[in-house]
Design an enzyme around this catalytic site. Structure first.
Site, PDB file in Angstrom:
ATOM      1  N   CYS A  21      31.537  65.574 -58.132  1.00 22.40           N
ATOM      2  CA  CYS A  21      31.188  66.697 -58.994  1.00 22.40           C
ATOM      3  C   CYS A  21      32.125  67.889 -58.780  1.00 22.40           C
ATOM      4  CB  CYS A  21      29.727  67.088 -58.806  1.00 22.40           C
ATOM      5  SG  CYS A  21      29.279  67.488 -57.115  1.00 22.40           S
ATOM      6  N   HIS A  22      32.847  67.909 -57.657  1.00 28.06           N
ATOM      7  CA  HIS A  22      33.817  68.990 -57.432  1.00 28.06           C
ATOM      8  C   HIS A  22      34.950  68.940 -58.460  1.00 28.06           C
ATOM      9  CE1 HIS A  22      35.354  65.550 -55.130  1.00 28.06           C
ATOM     10  NE2 HIS A  22      36.556  66.032 -55.392  1.00 28.06           N
ATOM     11  N   GLU A  29      43.028  67.218 -52.842  1.00 26.15           N
ATOM     12  CA  GLU A  29      43.337  66.208 -53.864  1.00 26.15           C
ATOM     13  C   GLU A  29      44.525  66.623 -54.738  1.00 26.15           C
ATOM     14  OE1 GLU A  29      39.103  64.159 -54.844  1.00 26.15           O
ATOM     15  OE2 GLU A  29      39.583  65.953 -55.979  1.00 26.15           O
ATOM     16  N   ASN A  47      23.215  66.637 -57.559  1.00 27.05           N
ATOM     17  CA  ASN A  47      23.959  65.495 -57.043  1.00 27.05           C
ATOM     18  C   ASN A  47      23.801  65.400 -55.524  1.00 27.05           C
ATOM     19  OD1 ASN A  47      25.811  63.498 -56.408  1.00 27.05           O
ATOM     20  ND2 ASN A  47      27.604  64.679 -57.025  1.00 27.05           N
ATOM     21  N   TYR A 101      32.783  71.218 -67.723  1.00 27.52           N
ATOM     22  CA  TYR A 101      31.399  70.823 -68.001  1.00 27.52           C
ATOM     23  C   TYR A 101      31.259  70.429 -69.472  1.00 27.52           C
ATOM     24  CZ  TYR A 101      30.425  73.035 -63.504  1.00 27.52           C
ATOM     25  OH  TYR A 101      30.418  73.370 -62.177  1.00 27.52           O
TER      26      TYR A 101
END
Length: 146
Positions: free
Chosen positions: A116-117, A142, A108, A85
């Site tokens: 945003c993850h 991912e 979001n 962040y």
């Protein structure tokens, strides 16, 4: 406008999208199977698994300039990568704005499309609209290191 989606086996949920023409208004994760198939939802799932980014226009209308700045940075985080962040806050010129970044991401309505993850805390995963467990599953899909 209506919800359409794809079952995301690796996440054990559906990825649902709501859009008009090329503009995407919402992305949701749901335990229920989709009623209608969606090419875009399939592209989002494909991107999480290693494919190209979906060619979709997220609806950023109604957002503050701060939220738009945050989302534009987050969109550019590559699959398999994360930022804190604080890193996002620094990148938009608000070095002490990490909590504000977190609040912007909490609103979001396009998770996965605006990934945003991929934004994490310095002490772990940080929050996520669908919970830390789902955030961890998406990052594992991912192959992001946290």
């Amino acid at each position: 406008m209506g919800l359409e989606g794809v079952w995301a086996e690796p996440l054990d949920c559906s990825i649902l999208v709501e859009r008009t023409n090329c503009t995407v208004h919402r992305v949701l994760l749901s335990p229920d199977p989709p009623e209608r198939a969606s090419t875009l939802a399939g592209e989002i799932l494909g991107h999480l698994k290693g494919g190209p980014r979906p060619m979709a226009e997220p609806d950023l209308s109604g957002l503050s300039s701060f939220q738009k700045d945050v989302f534009e940075v987050v969109i550019e985080i590559d699959r398999g990568e994360t930022m804190t962040y604080g890193d996002v806050a620094k990148k938009i010129g608000r070095a002490k704005g990490s909590r504000a970044v977190g609040r912007a991401l909490a609103g979001n309505s396009l998770p996965l499309l605006i990934p945003c993850h991929r934004v994490v805390s310095t002490r772990g995963l940080g929050g996520y609209i669908y919970g830390e467990r789902m955030k961890a599953r998406i990052l594992a899909l991912e192959k992001a290191e946290v």
